[in-house]
Design an enzyme around this catalytic site. Structure first.
Site, PDB file in Angstrom:
ATOM      1  NE  ARG A   1      -3.080   3.802  -5.204  1.00  0.00           N
ATOM      2  CZ  ARG A   1      -3.220   4.858  -4.430  1.00  0.00           C
ATOM      3  NH1 ARG A   1      -3.328   6.051  -4.955  1.00  0.00           N
ATOM      4  NH2 ARG A   1      -3.281   4.756  -3.111  1.00  0.00           N
TER       5      ARG A   1
ATOM      6  CE1 TYR B   1      -8.828   0.733   8.344  1.00  0.00           C
ATOM      7  CE2 TYR B   1      -9.886   2.312   9.809  1.00  0.00           C
ATOM      8  CZ  TYR B   1      -8.750   1.830   9.181  1.00  0.00           C
ATOM      9  OH  TYR B   1      -7.545   2.460   9.386  1.00  0.00           O
TER      10      TYR B   1
ATOM     11  CE  LYS C   1      -6.264  -1.165   9.828  1.00  0.00           C
ATOM     12  NZ  LYS C   1      -4.980  -1.617   9.279  1.00  0.00           N
TER      13      LYS C   1
ATOM     14  CG  ASP D   1      -0.443   0.795  -3.971  1.00  0.00           C
ATOM     15  OD1 ASP D   1      -1.559   0.408  -4.369  1.00  0.00           O
ATOM     16  OD2 ASP D   1      -0.309   1.588  -3.031  1.00  0.00           O
TER      17      ASP D   1
ATOM     18  N   GLY E   1      -0.211   4.913  -0.943  1.00  0.00           N
ATOM     19  CA  GLY E   1      -1.231   5.581  -0.140  1.00  0.00           C
ATOM     20  C   GLY E   1      -0.679   6.728   0.683  1.00  0.00           C
ATOM     21  CD  GLN E   2      -3.279  10.643   4.777  1.00  0.00           C
ATOM     22  OE1 GLN E   2      -3.979   9.746   5.250  1.00  0.00           O
ATOM     23  NE2 GLN E   2      -3.348  11.897   5.178  1.00  0.00           N
TER      24      GLN E   2
ATOM     25  N   GLY F   1       0.833  -1.202   0.000  1.00  0.00           N
ATOM     26  CA  GLY F   1       0.000   0.000   0.000  1.00  0.00           C
ATOM     27  C   GLY F   1       0.863   1.246   0.000  1.00  0.00           C
TER      28      GLY F   1
HETATM   29  N1  SER Z   1      -8.306   7.740   9.080  1.00  0.00           N
HETATM   30  C1  SER Z   1      -8.968   6.492   9.268  1.00  0.00           C
HETATM   31  C2  SER Z   1     -10.338   6.524   8.760  1.00  0.00           C
HETATM   32  O1  SER Z   1     -10.936   7.575   8.844  1.00  0.00           O
HETATM   33  C3  SER Z   1      -8.995   6.123  10.728  1.00  0.00           C
HETATM   34  O2  SER Z   1      -7.996   5.194  10.940  1.00  0.00           O
HETATM   35  O3  SER Z   1     -10.848   5.538   8.340  1.00  0.00           O
END
Ligand code: SER
Length: 319
Positions: free
Chosen positions: A38, A142, A146, A36, A13-14, A10
């Site tokens: 991409r 999500y 986690k 990634d 990503g950010q 990844g």
């Molecule tokens: N920045 C994330 C989200 O908003 C939180 O871990 O999903």
């Protein structure tokens, strides 16, 4: 000592973009393989890249055979807002990929970094200065992935001695790479719109407080955690990490100090419901105790730095 060979999943990503650049600065560009689904852009393209879908265990093994990884930063995941659009796929991607990485690290001496999130918390969790060990009742797929991942990390450490380390990131704010599908993304988007249009329509209400952090602090935390001696890492689930806690109204007021004509309107959407289940602020006492963590940027320093750097970036991309 064997030279480091690092995989980042990844990586476009950010977080990945900035972590990869920091790790390349430290270990040399050829020591850090970015992967990634991409192609990398800009500075990130200068170094080894592998197109890699993290749900493929075979491809992970193939890459390991080729590079002999000593560290894996497994960042690929679908975040809270995007995840709700396809819950079962999100579960599969987030969980299968972590288990593949942990299985590889069980068989070879690989140190693993895996990010968790404030999304593990839920409405039953104490919202202010949320403690490390508390009621944890996630409401998004999500967050569920986690929380489960944290338990898998702990299991692989206890049972197989896999050196896996983790942080529960707050919302992350940065200018190099846009945020990717989270509930805290407003705190990044607002800067782009403020500079570009002088106006932002916020998808959260004005008084929604959330835990946030500026990216340089998040990268430093990640590297400090990974650099710490093994015996100092007493938490093998995931560490709470506190940065700055603020609401959209407070952030808007801070931006207005630098862009006086800036205005904001509030139009909450489905992400408000997610934000309402998350804490306002975090207690990171264990991270302070175990590996000396201390946040540096406050709200106004972060805002100043974001606007300064984003202006430069947007100007040069317009030319
Ligand atoms: N920045 C994330 C989200 O908003 C939180 O871990 O999903």
């Amino acid at each position: 000592m064997k030279p480091e060979s690092i995989l980042i999943t990844g990586a476009c990503g950010q977080i990945g973009t900035e972590l990869a650049l920091s790790l390349r600065q430290r270990y040399g560009k050829n020591a850090v393989v970015v992967s990634d689904v991409r192609e990398p852009q800009g500075e990130l393209a200068d170094g080894p890249f592998e197109m890699f879908n993290v749900t493929s265990e075979k491809d992970l093994e193939r890459l390991h055979k080729q590079y002999g990884f000593t560290q894996i930063y497994h960042l690929a995941a679908l975040l809270s807002a995007t995840g709700e659009k396809n819950p079962l796929f999100t579960w599969k991607l987030n969980m299968d990929s972590l288990l593949h990485v942990l299985e590889l690290a069980r068989q070879y001496p690989i140190k693993v970094y895996w990010p968790s999130s404030i999304a593990v918390f839920g409405p039953e969790t104490p919202a202010n200065h949320t403690p490390q060990h508390t009621v944890i009742t996630p409401r998004t797929v999500y967050g569920i992935s986690k929380l489960s991942g944290e338990h898998w990390c702990k299991y692989y450490y206890d049972r197989y001695n896999v050196d896996v380390r983790s942080i529960r990131y707050p919302g992350l704010i940065s200018y190099k790479t846009p945020a990717g599908g989270g509930t805290t993304d407003y705190a990044v988007d607002i800067f782009y719109q403020a500079i570009d249009k002088g106006y932002y329509e916020c998808f959260l209400t004005e008084n929604t407080f959330l835990p946030m952090m500026y990216m340089p602090d998040a990268i430093r935390a990640t590297l400090e955690l990974m650099d710490s001696p093994k015996e100092n890492i007493k938490n093998r689930w995931s560490y709470n990490l506190a940065g700055i806690s603020f609401s959209p109204a407070q952030l808007a007021a801070e931006i207005k100090k630098l862009i006086p004509d800036f205005s904001i309107a509030y139009k909450p959407d489905f992400r408000q419901k997610i934000a309402d289940t998350w804490p306002n602020s975090i207690d990171d006492y264990e991270a302070q105790q175990d590996w000396g963590w201390k946040n540096a940027y406050d709200l106004s320093e972060m805002t100043n730095d974001m606007i300064k750097n984003l202006k430069i970036k947007l100007k040069s991309s317009a030319q």
